[in-house]
Design a protein around this motif. Structure first.
Motif, mmCIF file in Angstrom:
data_model
loop_
_atom_site.group_PDB
_atom_site.id
_atom_site.type_symbol
_atom_site.label_atom_id
_atom_site.label_comp_id
_atom_site.label_asym_id
_atom_site.label_seq_id
_atom_site.Cartn_x
_atom_site.Cartn_y
_atom_site.Cartn_z
ATOM 1 N N ILE A 1 37.040 34.561 63.357
ATOM 2 C CA ILE A 1 37.171 35.501 62.255
ATOM 3 C C ILE A 1 37.607 36.874 62.738
ATOM 4 C CG2 ILE A 1 35.963 36.692 60.401
ATOM 5 C CD1 ILE A 1 34.093 34.326 60.201
ATOM 6 N N ASN A 2 38.681 37.368 62.162
ATOM 7 C CA ASN A 2 39.089 38.758 62.335
ATOM 8 C C ASN A 2 38.873 39.451 61.002
ATOM 9 O OD1 ASN A 2 40.390 41.213 62.401
ATOM 10 N ND2 ASN A 2 42.263 40.449 63.302
ATOM 11 N N ALA A 3 39.667 39.075 60.017
ATOM 12 C CA ALA A 3 39.568 39.694 58.702
ATOM 13 C C ALA A 3 38.770 38.820 57.742
ATOM 14 C CB ALA A 3 40.959 39.919 58.134
ATOM 15 N N MET A 4 38.039 39.484 56.861
ATOM 16 C CA MET A 4 37.363 38.807 55.758
ATOM 17 C C MET A 4 37.670 39.562 54.481
ATOM 18 S SD MET A 4 33.641 37.665 57.234
ATOM 19 C CE MET A 4 33.375 36.507 55.881
ATOM 20 N N GLY A 5 37.730 38.825 53.388
ATOM 21 C CA GLY A 5 38.085 39.504 52.156
ATOM 22 C C GLY A 5 37.692 38.735 50.919
ATOM 23 N N TRP A 6 37.927 39.356 49.803
ATOM 24 C CA TRP A 6 37.684 38.777 48.491
ATOM 25 C C TRP A 6 39.003 38.692 47.724
ATOM 26 C CZ3 TRP A 6 33.036 36.756 47.332
ATOM 27 C CH2 TRP A 6 31.933 37.168 48.072
ATOM 28 N N TYR A 7 39.221 37.541 47.140
ATOM 29 C CA TYR A 7 40.348 37.314 46.256
ATOM 30 C C TYR A 7 39.785 36.889 44.900
ATOM 31 C CZ TYR A 7 43.548 37.299 50.257
ATOM 32 O OH TYR A 7 44.286 37.650 51.366
ATOM 33 N N ARG A 8 40.594 36.972 43.873
ATOM 34 C CA ARG A 8 40.161 36.479 42.573
ATOM 35 C C ARG A 8 41.316 35.807 41.845
ATOM 36 N NH1 ARG A 8 38.944 42.235 39.435
ATOM 37 N NH2 ARG A 8 41.127 42.855 39.047
ATOM 38 N N GLN A 9 40.929 34.886 40.974
ATOM 39 C CA GLN A 9 41.924 34.156 40.200
ATOM 40 C C GLN A 9 41.438 34.033 38.764
ATOM 41 O OE1 GLN A 9 42.947 30.267 41.737
ATOM 42 N NE2 GLN A 9 44.903 30.289 40.669
ATOM 43 N N ALA A 10 42.160 34.674 37.876
ATOM 44 C CA ALA A 10 41.867 34.579 36.444
ATOM 45 C C ALA A 10 42.584 33.358 35.876
ATOM 46 C CB ALA A 10 42.317 35.845 35.741
ATOM 47 N N PRO A 11 42.132 32.848 34.741
ATOM 48 C CA PRO A 11 42.761 31.666 34.144
ATOM 49 C C PRO A 11 44.257 31.869 33.914
ATOM 50 C CG PRO A 11 40.687 32.130 33.063
ATOM 51 C CD PRO A 11 40.951 33.292 33.975
ATOM 52 N N GLY A 12 45.045 30.919 34.399
ATOM 53 C CA GLY A 12 46.481 30.985 34.208
ATOM 54 C C GLY A 12 47.203 31.979 35.097
ATOM 55 N N MET A 13 46.474 32.586 36.027
ATOM 56 C CA MET A 13 47.064 33.603 36.891
ATOM 57 C C MET A 13 47.014 33.159 38.346
ATOM 58 S SD MET A 13 47.764 35.958 34.632
ATOM 59 C CE MET A 13 47.951 37.523 35.478
ATOM 60 N N GLN A 14 47.806 33.835 39.177
ATOM 61 C CA GLN A 14 47.764 33.556 40.613
ATOM 62 C C GLN A 14 46.540 34.198 41.245
ATOM 63 O OE1 GLN A 14 51.530 34.964 42.197
ATOM 64 N NE2 GLN A 14 52.389 32.909 42.080
ATOM 65 N N ARG A 15 46.142 33.655 42.355
ATOM 66 C CA ARG A 15 45.049 34.237 43.125
ATOM 67 C C ARG A 15 45.567 35.509 43.791
ATOM 68 N NH1 ARG A 15 41.665 30.248 46.940
ATOM 69 N NH2 ARG A 15 41.807 29.122 44.961
ATOM 70 N N VAL A 16 44.808 36.590 43.659
ATOM 71 C CA VAL A 16 45.245 37.880 44.185
ATOM 72 C C VAL A 16 44.157 38.514 45.038
ATOM 73 C CG1 VAL A 16 46.854 38.324 42.302
ATOM 74 C CG2 VAL A 16 44.496 39.095 42.098
ATOM 75 N N LEU A 17 44.586 39.361 45.942
ATOM 76 C CA LEU A 17 43.659 40.076 46.806
ATOM 77 C C LEU A 17 42.886 41.125 46.002
ATOM 78 C CD1 LEU A 17 42.648 40.866 49.696
ATOM 79 C CD2 LEU A 17 44.528 42.506 49.727
ATOM 80 N N VAL A 18 41.580 41.179 46.249
ATOM 81 C CA VAL A 18 40.738 42.224 45.677
ATOM 82 C C VAL A 18 40.419 43.265 46.737
ATOM 83 C CG1 VAL A 18 38.504 42.738 44.624
ATOM 84 C CG2 VAL A 18 39.731 40.633 44.007
ATOM 85 N N ALA A 19 39.941 42.810 47.893
ATOM 86 C CA ALA A 19 39.585 43.728 48.969
ATOM 87 C C ALA A 19 39.562 42.957 50.282
ATOM 88 C CB ALA A 19 38.230 44.373 48.721
ATOM 89 N N MET A 20 39.890 43.660 51.361
ATOM 90 C CA MET A 20 39.942 43.040 52.682
ATOM 91 C C MET A 20 39.379 44.005 53.703
ATOM 92 S SD MET A 20 41.050 40.335 54.409
ATOM 93 C CE MET A 20 42.164 39.588 53.229
ATOM 94 N N ILE A 21 38.625 43.473 54.675
ATOM 95 C CA ILE A 21 38.103 44.291 55.763
ATOM 96 C C ILE A 21 38.313 43.547 57.065
ATOM 97 C CG2 ILE A 21 35.753 43.373 55.420
ATOM 98 C CD1 ILE A 21 34.718 46.157 56.304
ATOM 99 N N THR A 22 38.746 44.273 58.098
ATOM 100 C CA THR A 22 38.976 43.647 59.392
ATOM 101 C C THR A 22 37.849 44.012 60.367
ATOM 102 O OG1 THR A 22 40.215 45.485 60.337
ATOM 103 C CG2 THR A 22 41.450 43.889 58.996
ATOM 104 N N THR A 23 37.899 43.426 61.550
ATOM 105 C CA THR A 23 36.858 43.688 62.539
ATOM 106 C C THR A 23 36.882 45.134 63.024
ATOM 107 O OG1 THR A 23 38.338 42.814 64.225
ATOM 108 C CG2 THR A 23 36.652 41.329 63.378
ATOM 109 N N VAL A 24 38.011 45.825 62.857
ATOM 110 C CA VAL A 24 38.071 47.233 63.229
ATOM 111 C C VAL A 24 37.829 48.119 62.013
ATOM 112 C CG1 VAL A 24 39.532 46.869 65.223
ATOM 113 C CG2 VAL A 24 40.590 47.282 62.990
ATOM 114 N N ALA A 25 37.274 47.503 60.954
ATOM 115 C CA ALA A 25 36.862 48.223 59.748
ATOM 116 C C ALA A 25 38.013 48.840 58.969
ATOM 117 C CB ALA A 25 35.813 49.284 60.071
ATOM 118 N N ARG A 26 39.194 48.264 59.126
ATOM 119 C CA ARG A 26 40.300 48.685 58.255
ATOM 120 C C ARG A 26 40.105 48.000 56.912
ATOM 121 N NH1 ARG A 26 44.153 47.746 61.428
ATOM 122 N NH2 ARG A 26 44.548 45.599 60.804
ATOM 123 N N ILE A 27 40.134 48.779 55.833
ATOM 124 C CA ILE A 27 39.825 48.263 54.504
ATOM 125 C C ILE A 27 41.007 48.497 53.570
ATOM 126 C CG2 ILE A 27 38.346 48.543 52.476
ATOM 127 C CD1 ILE A 27 36.069 49.276 54.349
#
Length: 122
Positions: free
Chosen positions: A31-57
């Motif tokens: 694991i380097n980066a971890m994040g949250w994505y979301r997908q609404a009905p009928g929509m593509q999955r999109v990035l919500v937030a991402m954080i890396t091991t060096v705390a880049r957000i």
């Protein structure tokens, strides 16, 4: 391999808050980066937030100022604090992880959780 399990979703009213959690197990060295994505009905999955091991957000513009991502590396946990929720935040939220930074590399993470439903009523 990395296994991801989300929790904390639910039904709330507009303006309320929720905290999502993601527990990671398996090879933490994958694991380097971890994040949250979301997908609404009928929509593509999109990035919500991402954080890396060096705390880049990084945050999606739609959640800046309302959502906060945090990571407890020692315990392999990822969190998403969601405040001032809006009906348009309704979606299935997925935890994701990868050995690279998906934003810099330009490809999606390779480990995904099953997702947790967040529903915001107006």
């Amino acid at each position: 391999q990395v296994q991801l399990v989300e929790s904390g979703g639910g039904l709330v009213q507009a303006g309320e808050s929720l905290r999502l959690s993601c527990a990671a197990s398996g090879s933490r060295f994958s694991i380097n980066a971890m994040g949250w994505y979301r997908q609404a009905p009928g929509m593509q999955r999109v990035l919500v937030a991402m954080i890396t091991t060096v705390a880049r957000i990084n945050y999606a513009d739609s959640v800046k100022g309302r959502f906060t991502i945090s990571r407890d590396t020692a315990n392999n946990m990822l969190y998403l604090e969601m405040n001032s929720l809006k009906p348009e935040d309704t979606a299935v939220y997925y935890c994701a992880a990868s050995p690279y930074d998906p934003i810099r590399v330009g490809r999606p993470p390779n480990f995904w959780g099953q997702g947790t439903q967040v529903t915001v009523s107006s």
